[in-house]
Motif scaffolding. Structure first.
Motif, PDB file in Angstrom:
ATOM      1  N   UNK A 111       0.764  -1.263  -0.027  1.00 57.40           N
ATOM      2  CA  UNK A 111      -0.027  -0.171   0.047  1.00 57.40           C
ATOM      3  C   UNK A 111       0.998   1.287   0.039  1.00 57.40           C
ATOM      4  N   UNK A 112       1.926   1.371   0.955  1.00 54.52           N
ATOM      5  CA  UNK A 112       2.836   2.492   0.918  1.00 54.52           C
ATOM      6  C   UNK A 112       3.432   2.640  -0.466  1.00 54.52           C
ATOM      7  N   UNK A 113       3.618   1.772  -1.555  1.00 59.04           N
ATOM      8  CA  UNK A 113       4.269   2.162  -2.654  1.00 59.04           C
ATOM      9  C   UNK A 113       3.149   2.471  -3.870  1.00 59.04           C
ATOM     10  N   UNK A 114       2.322   2.261  -3.731  1.00 62.31           N
ATOM     11  CA  UNK A 114       1.242   2.617  -4.795  1.00 62.31           C
ATOM     12  C   UNK A 114       1.383   3.984  -5.186  1.00 62.31           C
ATOM     13  N   UNK A 115       1.268   5.074  -4.320  1.00 62.16           N
ATOM     14  CA  UNK A 115       1.265   6.321  -4.699  1.00 62.16           C
ATOM     15  C   UNK A 115       2.374   6.833  -5.672  1.00 62.16           C
ATOM     16  N   UNK A 116       3.602   6.222  -5.291  1.00 62.36           N
ATOM     17  CA  UNK A 116       4.659   6.573  -5.999  1.00 62.36           C
ATOM     18  C   UNK A 116       4.679   6.039  -7.540  1.00 62.36           C
ATOM     19  N   UNK A 117       4.096   4.952  -7.536  1.00 59.34           N
ATOM     20  CA  UNK A 117       3.977   4.216  -8.922  1.00 59.34           C
ATOM     21  C   UNK A 117       2.949   5.097  -9.681  1.00 59.34           C
ATOM     22  N   UNK A 118       1.738   5.425  -8.990  1.00 55.90           N
ATOM     23  CA  UNK A 118       0.741   6.314  -9.886  1.00 55.90           C
ATOM     24  C   UNK A 118       1.369   7.434 -10.222  1.00 55.90           C
ATOM     25  N   UNK A 119       2.167   8.246  -9.369  1.00 55.45           N
ATOM     26  CA  UNK A 119       2.718   9.423  -9.826  1.00 55.45           C
ATOM     27  C   UNK A 119       3.727   9.318 -10.851  1.00 55.45           C
ATOM     28  N   UNK A 120       4.424   8.300 -10.977  1.00 61.86           N
ATOM     29  CA  UNK A 120       5.325   7.959 -12.109  1.00 61.86           C
ATOM     30  C   UNK A 120       4.374   7.874 -13.622  1.00 61.86           C
ATOM     31  N   UNK A 121       3.322   7.167 -13.591  1.00 58.82           N
ATOM     32  CA  UNK A 121       2.599   7.099 -14.764  1.00 58.82           C
ATOM     33  C   UNK A 121       1.463   8.258 -15.186  1.00 58.82           C
ATOM     34  N   UNK A 122       1.367   8.949 -14.211  1.00 56.10           N
ATOM     35  CA  UNK A 122       0.302  10.003 -14.406  1.00 56.10           C
ATOM     36  C   UNK A 122       0.957  11.497 -13.886  1.00 56.10           C
ATOM     37  N   UNK A 123       2.103  11.386 -13.414  1.00 58.43           N
ATOM     38  CA  UNK A 123       2.564  12.716 -12.928  1.00 58.43           C
ATOM     39  C   UNK A 123       3.113  13.502 -14.034  1.00 58.43           C
ATOM     40  N   UNK A 124       4.247  14.513 -13.585  1.00 60.19           N
ATOM     41  CA  UNK A 124       5.027  15.310 -14.526  1.00 60.19           C
ATOM     42  C   UNK A 124       6.002  14.281 -15.589  1.00 60.19           C
ATOM     43  N   UNK A 125       6.464  13.517 -14.775  1.00 58.70           N
ATOM     44  CA  UNK A 125       7.075  12.362 -15.468  1.00 58.70           C
ATOM     45  C   UNK A 125       6.748  11.903 -16.602  1.00 58.70           C
ATOM     46  N   UNK A 126       5.165  11.768 -16.562  1.00 59.75           N
ATOM     47  CA  UNK A 126       4.479  11.012 -17.716  1.00 59.75           C
ATOM     48  C   UNK A 126       4.685  11.896 -19.106  1.00 59.75           C
ATOM     49  N   UNK A 127       4.773  13.075 -18.784  1.00 57.47           N
ATOM     50  CA  UNK A 127       4.854  14.093 -19.889  1.00 57.47           C
ATOM     51  C   UNK A 127       6.037  13.820 -20.961  1.00 57.47           C
ATOM     52  N   UNK A 128       7.092  13.684 -20.033  1.00 54.78           N
ATOM     53  CA  UNK A 128       8.542  13.536 -20.503  1.00 54.78           C
ATOM     54  C   UNK A 128       8.634  11.940 -21.221  1.00 54.78           C
ATOM     55  N   UNK A 129       7.823  10.936 -20.628  1.00 47.54           N
ATOM     56  CA  UNK A 129       8.041   9.765 -21.188  1.00 47.54           C
ATOM     57  C   UNK A 129       7.191   9.504 -22.435  1.00 47.54           C
ATOM     58  N   UNK A 130       6.099  10.560 -22.383  1.00 45.87           N
ATOM     59  CA  UNK A 130       5.149  10.426 -23.710  1.00 45.87           C
ATOM     60  C   UNK A 130       6.004  10.968 -24.938  1.00 45.87           C
ATOM     61  N   UNK A 131       6.637  12.336 -24.605  1.00 49.04           N
ATOM     62  CA  UNK A 131       7.635  12.871 -25.593  1.00 49.04           C
ATOM     63  C   UNK A 131       8.619  12.161 -25.968  1.00 49.04           C
ATOM     64  N   UNK A 132       9.554  11.480 -25.085  1.00 47.45           N
ATOM     65  CA  UNK A 132      10.407  10.517 -25.583  1.00 47.45           C
ATOM     66  C   UNK A 132      10.054   9.199 -26.285  1.00 47.45           C
ATOM     67  N   UNK A 133       8.800   8.680 -26.227  1.00 47.00           N
ATOM     68  CA  UNK A 133       8.325   7.627 -26.738  1.00 47.00           C
ATOM     69  C   UNK A 133       7.831   7.891 -27.926  1.00 47.00           C
ATOM     70  N   UNK A 134       7.114   9.078 -28.231  1.00 45.35           N
ATOM     71  CA  UNK A 134       6.731   9.813 -29.569  1.00 45.35           C
ATOM     72  C   UNK A 134       7.770   9.663 -30.469  1.00 45.35           C
ATOM     73  N   UNK A 135       9.053  10.347 -29.963  1.00 38.62           N
ATOM     74  CA  UNK A 135      10.253  10.432 -30.890  1.00 38.62           C
ATOM     75  C   UNK A 135      10.765   9.261 -31.402  1.00 38.62           C
ATOM     76  N   UNK A 136      10.570   8.316 -30.596  1.00 42.15           N
ATOM     77  CA  UNK A 136      11.123   6.760 -31.228  1.00 42.15           C
ATOM     78  C   UNK A 136      10.030   6.166 -32.100  1.00 42.15           C
ATOM     79  N   UNK A 137       9.052   6.494 -32.238  1.00 40.53           N
ATOM     80  CA  UNK A 137       8.179   5.783 -32.872  1.00 40.53           C
ATOM     81  C   UNK A 137       8.478   5.463 -34.289  1.00 40.53           C
TER      82      UNK A 137
END
Length: 214
Positions: free
Chosen positions: A111-137
């Motif tokens: 339970x104590x690990x869930x919030x960190x994972x959710x932030x990784x896929x939905x927080x500010x980092x997600x935008x950077x991941x999306x941009x990098x993934x789009x570049x490599x398509x």
């Protein structure tokens, strides 16, 4: 810890079944501290931002930073990587934080690990991941220009009268290359019908509620 055999397959994280790497990760993650988990999760997110773990200082320092063995790190890293891979396949505006947390809880994620994972896929980092993934398509070259003409073969050396129309196409793509080729009129009509059918099939597919894109 109980078995994952009877755990419902998470729906929000886009899993058809629970991958073996995730099962192994869940078993290992129960015995590590939150600070160790965060360091591994940080390295996973870093690899998505850079699209490779090769030469990643963040990854190579994990044994020293976490004080965990290499095998344990690899198991947890692989499982987290698998989960994030599935999560980022879902458009960000369709990924709901409550649904993600619920799925992780079903997987018996601490339970104590869930919030960190959710932030990784939905927080500010997600935008950077999306941009990098789009570049490599992988992308096909774009069509910059198309010229055509119709030629009619009246006769050949073997036949006195043919009267066969043929379309000559000259395509210019974005990389500057030019492609010149001929298409018999019959084949061109077949191509036209095939494209029309494909577009109709795509339209029908997108209209299905289960896969309709926002």
């Amino acid at each position: 810890m109980g078995s994952l055999a009877d755990v419902p397959v998470p729906s929000c994280l886009n899993l058809n079944k629970i991958p073996p790497s995730v099962k192994l990760m869940i078993a290992q993650i129960q015995s590590i501290e939150k600070r160790q988990y965060r360091e591994i999760l940080k390295a996973v997110v870093f690899s998505f931002e850079r699209s490779s773990i090769d030469g990643s200082k963040s990854f190579s320092q994990l044994p020293e930073v976490t004080q965990l063995t290499g095998s344990v790190i690899q198991i947890i890293y692989s499982g987290l990587y698998e989960l994030i891979t599935h999560a980022i396949r879902i458009p960000q505006n369709r990924l709901k934080i409550d649904a993600v947390k619920s799925d992780l809880a079903e997987l018996k994620f601490p339970e104590s690990f869930i919030s960190d994972f959710a932030s990784a896929v939905m927080g500010p980092k997600r935008t950077q991941i999306n941009l990098r993934t789009k570049e490599l398509l992988p992308r096909f070259a774009k069509l910059d220009g198309c010229k055509w003409r119709i030629d009619i073969t009246i006769s050949t050396t073997s036949m006195k009268k043919v009267i066969e129309p043929c379309i000559t196409l000259r395509l210019t793509v974005c990389k500057g290359s030019v492609h010149l080729f001929e298409v018999p009129l019959v084949k061109f009509h077949l191509l036209r019908l095939s494209v029309a059918k494909l577009l109709k099939d795509m339209e029908d597919l997108q209209s299905r509620p289960s896969i309709k894109l926002d």
